[in-house]
Design an enzyme around this catalytic site. Structure first.
Site, short mmCIF file in Angstrom:
data_model
loop_
_atom_site.label_atom_id
_atom_site.label_comp_id
_atom_site.label_asym_id
_atom_site.label_seq_id
_atom_site.Cartn_x
_atom_site.Cartn_y
_atom_site.Cartn_z
N GLU A 1 0.87 -1.17 0.00
CA GLU A 1 0.00 0.00 0.00
C GLU A 1 0.91 1.22 0.00
O GLU A 1 1.44 1.61 1.04
CB GLU A 1 -0.93 -0.02 1.22
CG GLU A 1 -1.86 -1.21 1.27
CD GLU A 1 -2.83 -1.26 0.11
OE1 GLU A 1 -2.99 -0.23 -0.59
OE2 GLU A 1 -3.43 -2.32 -0.14
N CYS B 1 -2.01 9.02 2.52
CA CYS B 1 -1.58 8.48 1.23
C CYS B 1 -2.59 8.75 0.12
O CYS B 1 -2.23 8.75 -1.06
CB CYS B 1 -1.30 6.99 1.34
SG CYS B 1 -2.70 6.01 1.92
#
Length: 480
Positions: free
Chosen positions: A223, A257
């Site tokens: 991720e 993110c």
């Protein structure tokens, strides 16, 4: 809950290897926890999160210098509790072997897919959401019946101690344990022969993690991040577009993110966008950088990085517009969003993920130009489109790659329990959350079962006589 160091926080390479082998042995001794055991673990975890929510909020604020308690509740605690509730309602169905069709060629036979725990799972946790990004992956790992080792960030020591104590109160260290340490421990952790490794962090570090995992052929879920664009289409109202994207940029001071990394605005609307952003920011955070609802940059190192990027842009005469007159507090490493109009592509902030309160505003003349701008760059973790044009919505959904997408919204797609979350290419690989998380941490094993009758002899040698004639007819039937 005590904040004293606990033996669960193993800090040497030798301890990591010893603990891994203990978890592997425990898994082999009990390789298939039943539904009752898994539900019990998840319910315990949920109760502990709720009980310790204040301690976690206070610890995160201490680690950041200041972090809004609401930011922690909304983005760390609530999503974990929601995931657990969602999983508890569906886990029995997920665990059930799924029947598949054997087909005429294999008849008579039964084919099913059995979902087994993969074994020992490694989870590498970043500093920006240390609760959500540790407990979040742990939930599907436990739901799938695995053991887990978590490597926490060295930049969140106060939060780590709460998490260590919380998990130690629930689990034996052969089921769930926590590791702390600097880069050398992180490297040793990723080199362990896990049955699955999940890493959340930067693309650059993700490459090293994948190399380390490759030596053991460890499957990885990465991720990562990248530069997630917000595209404001010509039909979108600027006021509504800002309303839908400003929270995604301001939550956790943009240290997310999936935060909007840059925004594409129709030519001639940049100043209107800036004015509207300032107006709405002032309504949300009236005291600017001193507002208690606005979170600090996590530490001096990250603040200095952002300041250097801002100074680099200033030296290149980029138009820089702070979102509020009270724009900085260097002593407390706090900074409001700074909007930069059409910065040069050579600037560092245009080459790397910003991960903080800087927002390039890039103008375009035609929607094709904007789409091409996104497509020519590495595929991002998130893509945001502000438009009510159904044709454009369809076009962007079908033509532009991203890990995930939100239309007329930002960041909230991550909270969808019944949908996978993950990147593509430089923004990551693999998925978790919900059912996809259960699948990620399970081995879907196909099992074919025959009874006393088997047709296999019809296709085995010798290929002559009546068998050859029968096989010829079978081939003609199946290959028609």
């Amino acid at each position: 809950m005590t904040a004293a160091p606990l033996p669960h926080a193993h800090k040497t390479s030798f301890e990591l290897q010893h603990l891994f082998h203990r978890q592997r042995s425990a898994y082999l001794a009990a390789p298939m926890p039943d539904l009752t055991q898994r539900i019990h673990a998840l319910k315990q975890l949920k109760a502990a999160l709720i009980k310790n929510q204040d301690a976690l909020c206070e610890a995160l604020s201490k680690d950041f210098g200041h972090r809004s308690h609401q930011d922690t509740l909304i983005s760390d605690i609530l999503p974990c509790v929601g995931q657990i509730n969602y999983t508890l309602k569906r886990l029995k169905k997920w665990m059930r072997p799924s029947r598949r069709h054997a087909g005429l060629l294999l008849a008579p036979a039964k084919v099913e897919v059995v979902y087994q725990p993969v074994g020992v799972v490694g989870i590498v946790v970043p500093w920006n959401f240390p609760v959500m990004l540790s407990i979040g992956p742990l939930i599907p790992a436990l739901a799938a019946g695995n053991r887990a080792m978590l490597k926490l960030s060295e930049f969140t020591p106060a939060t780590n101690q709460v998490l260590i104590a919380l998990l130690a109160s629930l689990f034996d260290d052969t089921q769930v344990t926590v590791v702390e340490g600097e880069a050398d421990i992180a490297a040793a952790f990723t080199q362990l022969p896990f049955d699955h490794l999940l890493f959340t962090g930067s693309t650059a570090v993700g490459r090293h993690v994948m190399r380390a995992a490759a030596d053991n052929l460890t499957p990885v879920t990465l991720e990562l991040g990248g530069k997630s664009p917000t595209l404001i289409a010509p039909d979108a109202e600027i006021s509504l577009a800002v309303e839908r994207m400003i929270f995604g940029k301001c939550l956790n001071a943009g240290q997310i993110c999936v935060a909007p990394d840059y925004v594409l605005v129709p030519d001639g609307k940049a100043q209107a966008f800036i004015a509207e952003f300032r107006k709405q920011f002032a309504a949300m955070y009236p005291q600017g950088v001193h507002s208690q609802d606005f979170t600090s940059v996590v530490n001096q190192r990250q603040f200095d990085r952002l300041s250097q990027w801002l100074e680099e842009a200033r030296q290149q005469d980029v138009q820089i517009e702070p979102a509020h007159a009270e724009a900085r507090d260097d002593q407390k490493h706090r900074m409001v969003p700074h909007l930069l109009v059409n910065p040069q592509e050579t600037l560092t902030l245009m080459q790397e993920e910003i991960f903080g309160p800087l927002l390039p505003v890039i103008t375009y003349q035609h929607i094709d130009e904007a789409l091409q701008y996104i497509q020519q760059r590495p595929r991002p973790l998130a893509l945001y489109l502000m438009s009510f044009d159904p044709d454009l919505q369809t076009r962007v959904k079908q033509e532009v790659h991203a890990g995930g997408m939100a239309i007329n919204e930002t960041v909230f797609h991550v909270a969808a329990d019944d949908a996978p979350f993950g990147g593509i290419g430089p923004s990551g690989m693999g998925h978790y959350h919900g059912y996809e998380g259960f699948l990620t941490f399970s081995k879907a094993k196909t099992v074919l079962t025959r009874g006393r009758i088997s047709t296999a002899k019809l296709v085995t040698p010798p290929y002559s006589g009546w068998k050859a004639r029968l096989q010829s007819r079978m081939m003609a039937f199946f290959l028609r």
